[in-house]
Design a protein around this motif. Sequence first.
Motif, PDB file in Angstrom:
ATOM      1  N   ASP A  90      -2.515   5.276   1.899  1.00  0.00           N
ATOM      2  CA  ASP A  90      -3.383   4.146   2.240  1.00  0.00           C
ATOM      3  C   ASP A  90      -2.946   3.480   3.541  1.00  0.00           C
TER       4      ASP A  90
ATOM      5  N   SER B 199       0.848  -1.186   0.000  1.00  0.00           N
ATOM      6  CA  SER B 199       0.000   0.000   0.000  1.00  0.00           C
ATOM      7  C   SER B 199       0.885   1.238   0.000  1.00  0.00           C
ATOM      8  N   ASP B 200       0.399   2.319  -0.622  1.00  0.00           N
ATOM      9  CA  ASP B 200       1.215   3.527  -0.621  1.00  0.00           C
ATOM     10  C   ASP B 200       1.068   4.200   0.751  1.00  0.00           C
ATOM     11  N   LEU B 201       1.825   5.281   0.950  1.00  0.00           N
ATOM     12  CA  LEU B 201       1.901   5.846   2.295  1.00  0.00           C
ATOM     13  C   LEU B 201       0.554   6.364   2.782  1.00  0.00           C
TER      14      LEU B 201
END
Lengths: 251, 216
Positions: free
Chosen positions: A167, A163-165
Amino acid sequence: MNLAVNNTSLFFAAMLVLVALGISLWQKLGLDKDIIVGVVRAIVQLFTVGYLLKYIFRVDNVWLTLAMMGFIIFNAAWNAKKRGAGIANAFPIALLAIFISTGVTLGVLILSGAIRLIPSQIIPISGMIASNSMVAIGLAFRSLNSQFHDQRQGVLERLALGSDLLDASIAIVREAIRTGMAPTIDSAKTVGLVSLPGMMSGLIFAGVDPVHAIKYQIMVTFMLLSATSLGSIIACYLAYRSFYNAQKQLK
Amino acid sequence: MQAIMTLKQVNYQAENKHILHDINWAIPVGAQVTLTGPSGSGKSTLLRIMAAMISKTSGELVFDGQPIESYDPVLYRRQVSYCFQQPTLFGETVADNVTFPYRIRKQPVDHDHILAALEYVGLGEQTLTQPIVDLSGGERQRVALIRNILFLPRILLLDEVTAGLDEQNREIIHRWLRHLNVDRGVTTIMITHDAQEIAAASTLAKVVAGRLEVQA
């Protein structure tokens, strides 16, 4: 006007400080030094501000007014930063968040005609907005810090799943914004029932019809909602990244 | 044989402690590696470096022909997927967890694909609405693993995922991992202390005091 407070009455009212001091000494709270420092600071700061405001209102110069607002916002950001220990760039983030929340809120109030573009209205209102934004941002910073600590494992797992930061942090960010706004929403619910807040109390003291005074308080309620929500959201969205390094790893 | 991941002289130091020493390792495509060693030897650290959860102090790590530094860490972790021992489940229900991989990829949820994955590990559709607090340890681990493989990674890194589970749960997870490795071509690296799992290993690697020994 029925405003009766003077130096003599303040001198006798200082007895109230002795109550606090007495309790501190009696119960060995160790607060006596803090109480004295606090009282002295309050007296010196307020007298200074009183004379300063008197001067600014009399001069009625746009640059001087802006400088005073800048001073208020700077101090508010400095105080909010203290709650953000461990957050990189906490000061510039708080400064930007308070600047925008104060600017937008004040702009709407001026454009709507609720307050006039004169120093004696702009400066006190700026102070109220900035101080509430400051408290909201301070709470939000503290919430970010404690949640990133307590929910470390959950954040790590979200990252590990790709997941990106945002999310990985969104639940924490939302909770921190909520924490920042909560006191304002709570006090909006009880205003008039529990406390008669400063703005309307002051106007009523000064002899204004309470029905007129409450309209100012309603305006204050609106403006504080805007200030704390803007301040919290800007601060949280700018601050969450500082919990990660350049390799998108949790620090 | 072609390597999917190559480590050259990889070292890791933290707070003046030298945890990994000169790790050299070429992991073949489709390998099924069992990684073992005493606790505190640096196994988990090695796996976390491979998962881009922490960064090596020195050396080279090449994945699929490119140095790890050339990848966006988020996209890299979708290809080299790490599963924790005692994972944390998200939200309230199993559905919150198995839809997470779709949410972070901004893709519509593939219900059939989720059901097939659940079924493969012995969990039915009714599990979806089950609160995560009601799950047993084995069920939690299976749900957690599903999150890792709904979008098939190239490498699956498993940190003692069967520790503390009963025989039946272990068997389900073993069978599933074998399927992912043999039928789906996922390279798997599994840390374990379990004697049976070590005995069944096709490639056994050992980390002792921060140094790696690989036996084919």
